[in-house]
Design a protein around this motif. Structure first.
Motif, PDB file in Angstrom:
ATOM      1  N   GLY A  40     -37.820   6.836  23.527  1.00 15.69           N
ATOM      2  CA  GLY A  40     -38.875   6.359  24.560  1.00 15.69           C
ATOM      3  C   GLY A  40     -39.498   7.738  24.987  1.00 15.69           C
ATOM      4  O   GLY A  40     -40.712   7.668  25.866  1.00 15.69           O
ATOM      5  N   LEU A  41     -39.069   8.983  24.554  1.00 17.94           N
ATOM      6  CA  LEU A  41     -39.976  10.111  25.110  1.00 17.94           C
ATOM      7  C   LEU A  41     -40.692  10.753  24.063  1.00 17.94           C
ATOM      8  O   LEU A  41     -41.349  11.788  23.998  1.00 17.94           O
ATOM      9  N   LYS A  42     -41.068   9.757  23.027  1.00 20.27           N
ATOM     10  CA  LYS A  42     -41.910  10.330  21.828  1.00 20.27           C
ATOM     11  C   LYS A  42     -43.444  10.757  22.425  1.00 20.27           C
ATOM     12  O   LYS A  42     -43.922   9.834  23.094  1.00 20.27           O
ATOM     13  N   ARG A  43     -44.073  11.596  21.978  1.00 20.71           N
ATOM     14  CA  ARG A  43     -45.613  11.840  22.445  1.00 20.71           C
ATOM     15  C   ARG A  43     -46.279  10.814  21.325  1.00 20.71           C
ATOM     16  O   ARG A  43     -46.204  10.884  20.311  1.00 20.71           O
ATOM     17  N   LYS A 111     -40.995   0.685  20.738  1.00 27.03           N
ATOM     18  CA  LYS A 111     -41.585   0.166  19.620  1.00 27.03           C
ATOM     19  C   LYS A 111     -42.825   0.952  19.078  1.00 27.03           C
ATOM     20  O   LYS A 111     -43.125   1.109  17.899  1.00 27.03           O
ATOM     21  N   PHE A 112     -43.564   1.493  19.922  1.00 27.25           N
ATOM     22  CA  PHE A 112     -44.989   2.140  19.707  1.00 27.25           C
ATOM     23  C   PHE A 112     -44.587   3.370  18.771  1.00 27.25           C
ATOM     24  O   PHE A 112     -45.052   3.834  17.775  1.00 27.25           O
ATOM     25  N   VAL A 119     -41.245   4.035  11.111  1.00 23.89           N
ATOM     26  CA  VAL A 119     -39.894   3.653  11.132  1.00 23.89           C
ATOM     27  C   VAL A 119     -39.740   2.026  11.559  1.00 23.89           C
ATOM     28  O   VAL A 119     -40.084   1.655  12.445  1.00 23.89           O
ATOM     29  N   ARG A 120     -39.279   1.036  10.661  1.00 23.88           N
ATOM     30  CA  ARG A 120     -39.116  -0.164  10.863  1.00 23.88           C
ATOM     31  C   ARG A 120     -37.771  -0.366  12.124  1.00 23.88           C
ATOM     32  O   ARG A 120     -37.021   0.352  12.099  1.00 23.88           O
ATOM     33  N   SER A 121     -37.982  -1.478  12.618  1.00 32.85           N
ATOM     34  CA  SER A 121     -36.844  -1.890  13.486  1.00 32.85           C
ATOM     35  C   SER A 121     -35.515  -1.743  13.052  1.00 32.85           C
ATOM     36  O   SER A 121     -34.608  -1.413  13.523  1.00 32.85           O
TER      37      SER A 121
END
Length: 237
Positions: A40-43, A111-112, A119-121
């Motif tokens: 969730g912290l991915k730029r 998800k984004f 990377v797939r779920s």
């Protein structure tokens, strides 16, 4: 800086907050520590950041509009009950609405981030941790795409983790900068890691350059486990 000169940093509050020092201070060097990756912290690319921010705003507006509408319906149907003070109704419902919208926003952000890194779920679990011990460093499969020298063919990129023995690593370059933080009207300097480059003896380089990675915990354990760390000050921010 040379590796053996870095042990004093383990007690430096500009580098490591109290909970990191307490958590890893007495850890066994034979233990493999699993550090979580925070997707969730991915730029994200600017267009995705704008989309998510817009979506969050729309969610909040719709949710608050429904809240006001619901409150009006309750007043009409239960007029005697709502002669009472309605502040408790809003003091409870408003935070719940905000948390609900933020929860949806965070899930979409994850998800984004996964999609942005290919990377797939179904592959999320195997791309959720970095393992580190005295003898080895285990990177999740998706980090292969951050390699300066990508291997052609062979194993599909996101199936198997990257297991590196400590003897394979020639140097770990940590780029960092200083910023000023304030607490209780007191300003003080903090050190922030910008990126980590893991250089191997064979010339391969893996670059960790996103907030998704647990920078502080990684640096603490790199130093504690005697990895060849060097620090590169890239200036104040």
């Amino acid at each position: 800086m040379i590796l053996n000169d870095l042990y004093y940093l383990l007690t430096d509050k500009r580098w490591f907050v109290d909970h990191i020092r307490k958590k890893y201070n007495g850890i066994s060097k034979s233990k493999i520590v699993q550090l979580p990756i925070t997707w969730g912290l991915k730029r994200l690319p600017l267009k995705d950041e704008v989309r998510l921010a817009t979506l969050l705003l729309i969610l909040l507006l719709i949710s608050f509009a429904m809240l006001v509408s619901t409150n009006g319906a309750l007043v009409d149907n239960f007029p005697r009950f709502f002669k009472m003070n309605r502040e408790p109704f809003y003091s409870l419902s408003v935070p719940l609405v905000i948390l609900f919208c933020l929860g949806i926003y965070y899930k979409l952000r994850v998800k984004f981030s996964l999609n942005n890194n290919g990377v797939r779920s179904s592959e999320r679990l195997r791309n959720s941790h970095i393992g580190i011990s005295v003898d080895q460093l285990v990177l999740p499969p998706f980090i292969r795409q951050f390699s300066v020298q990508k291997t052609l063919g062979g194993t599909p990129p996101f199936l198997n983790p990257i297991t590196l023995s400590s003897s394979q690593i020639s140097q770990i370059d940590v780029k960092w900068y200083q910023y000023y933080s304030s607490r209780n009207d007191y300003s003080f300097r903090q050190n922030q890691i910008d990126s980590i480059e893991i250089k191997l003896i064979d010339g391969q380089v893996y670059i960790l350059n996103s907030w998704v990675f647990p920078y502080s915990s990684l640096l603490y354990l790199f130093i504690k486990f005697n990895y060849p760390v060097s620090l590169d000050d890239i200036g104040d921010r």
